[in-house]
Design an enzyme around this catalytic site. Structure first.
Site, PDB file in Angstrom:
ATOM      1  N   ARG A 160      44.327   4.160  90.013  1.00 42.53           N
ATOM      2  CA  ARG A 160      43.969   3.489  88.638  1.00 42.53           C
ATOM      3  C   ARG A 160      45.167   2.826  88.875  1.00 42.53           C
ATOM      4  O   ARG A 160      44.855   2.336  87.281  1.00 42.53           O
ATOM      5  CB  ARG A 160      43.985   5.415  88.360  1.00 42.53           C
TER       6      ARG A 160
ATOM      7  N   ASP B 149      40.801  17.378  85.492  1.00 41.44           N
ATOM      8  CA  ASP B 149      41.602  17.310  87.004  1.00 41.44           C
ATOM      9  C   ASP B 149      41.566  18.733  86.940  1.00 41.44           C
ATOM     10  O   ASP B 149      41.968  19.530  87.760  1.00 41.44           O
ATOM     11  CB  ASP B 149      43.060  16.637  86.754  1.00 41.44           C
TER      12      ASP B 149
ATOM     13  N   ARG C 227      38.463  20.519  88.099  1.00 38.04           N
ATOM     14  CA  ARG C 227      38.454  20.747  89.120  1.00 38.04           C
ATOM     15  C   ARG C 227      39.362  21.809  89.896  1.00 38.04           C
ATOM     16  O   ARG C 227      39.605  22.574  90.981  1.00 38.04           O
ATOM     17  CB  ARG C 227      39.357  19.678  89.682  1.00 38.04           C
TER      18      ARG C 227
ATOM     19  N   HIS D  40      46.756  11.623  85.063  1.00 37.27           N
ATOM     20  CA  HIS D  40      46.070  11.666  85.482  1.00 37.27           C
ATOM     21  C   HIS D  40      45.402  11.093  86.522  1.00 37.27           C
ATOM     22  O   HIS D  40      45.208   9.491  86.639  1.00 37.27           O
ATOM     23  CB  HIS D  40      44.300  10.936  84.683  1.00 37.27           C
TER      24      HIS D  40
END
Length: 333
Positions: free
Chosen positions: A107, A167, A170, A194
């Site tokens: 990212r 997140d 998850r 993140h």
């Protein structure tokens, strides 16, 4: 000659353009943007949705598809344009536009490319909706939320990132699979970046108030015989795996954003793991945006939860903050 409308409807009052409505703007009609738009529409969260993108044909195609859903959902007025004037008076502006993360790309590698894109987006949103809340979803979300804050000039509480809300979801799902309970009964947080340096708060994971670390003191550590840390690794690798398999992520982030949108639009004061300015928390001295559990309302961030973290979790969070700060210093606005 009277029109069908005039024959059918007897006007009682003239609708004014200044009526207060709940309006959400979504910038970017790629896979993520449309998953957000669909989830918000399907749940009837707001009264108006404005879509903005520079790809005119794609934008108009998505508009038609969304409009044709209206028979099956609570009615939402959906508009779309390449002109940011369509976003005027939005309560919330969600930014999903930007270069897509490629297979094998972190990212953070995306950052400068997307900073350049943001310089054209953020001022336009604030121009037409000076009282809006900005929610950044584009990656790398933490740094781009910082960028949006700097460019917009909005107060800190009105600039947030989607952060580790997904997140955390998850995390709950993977723990629930291991324990054979529903994800909604798992309580625990992923905080920080993140991304690859996210922090799993194992010290706070509980089921029905039972702290799992009381049952397994080594939980989340390298010497844990049950290897619970593998769950955190799966959380980190989830997006990479999906990008490898299907080319992008969409549905889960769409529902995550819709959940936060509902909290804001309806002033529900729910707690979400969102990217916010963390200076002053857990010994962090830098102006950086990272995820912590926050209470959200109609004006943005109302409170940041003062989590009780163990020494290792604090060190990880501080290390992440320093790394974010170093990257930010390289940015060209």
């Amino acid at each position: 000659m009277a029109t069908v409308q005039e024959k059918l409807l007897e006007r009682v009052f003239e609708e004014e353009g200044t009526l207060t409505v709940r309006k959400v703007t979504i910038v970017g009609v790629g896979q993520v943007g449309m998953a957000c738009a669909y989830s918000i529409m399907q749940q009837g969260i707001c009264r108006e949705i404005a879509l903005v993108d520079m790809l005119k044909d794609k934008l108009q195609g998505e508009l038609l598809d969304m409009q044709h859903c209206q028979r099956f959902v609570k009615h939402v007025d959906i508009q779309a344009s390449t002109d940011y004037a369509v976003t005027a008076n939005s309560n919330l502006c969600i930014v999903t536009a930007g270069s897509r993360q490629k297979e094998g790309e972190s990212r953070r590698d995306l950052v400068q490319r997307n900073v350049n894109i943001f310089k054209g987006i953020i001022p336009q949103l604030v121009k037409y909706s000076p009282n809006t809340i900005l929610m950044i979803v584009s990656n790398p979300v933490d740094i781009l939320t910082y960028v949006a804050w700097k460019i917009s000039g909005l107060p800190r509480e009105r600039v947030i990132g989607s952060g580790t809300n997904l997140d955390t979801a998850r995390f709950h799902f993977l723990i629930s699979e291991k324990l054979n309970v529903a994800p909604t009964n798992v309580h625990g947080w992923i905080i920080g970046e993140h991304g690859d340096a996210s922090v799993a708060v194992w010290s706070g994971v509980n089921i029905a108030g039972v702290n799992l670390k009381d049952l397994n003191p080594g939980m989340g550590g390298k010497d844990d015989p049950e290897k619970w840390e593998d769950i955190h690794k799966k959380v980190i690798n989830s997006a990479y795996e999906m990008i490898k398999l299907k080319g992008y992520t969409s549905w889960a982030i769409g529902l995550s954003v819709a959940q936060m949108t509902q909290t804001i639009i309806r002033n529900q004061k729910n707690v979400h793991a969102i990217s916010t300015l963390v200076k002053g928390f857990h010994g962090i001295d830098e102006d950086v945006f990272l995820s912590l559990p926050c209470v959200l309302g109609s004006k943005g961030v109302m409170y940041v939860i003062k989590q009780t973290l163990d020494e290792n979790e604090v060190k990880q969070l501080q290390s992440c903050a320093r790394t974010m700060h170093e990257i930010q210093k390289t940015l060209v606005f």
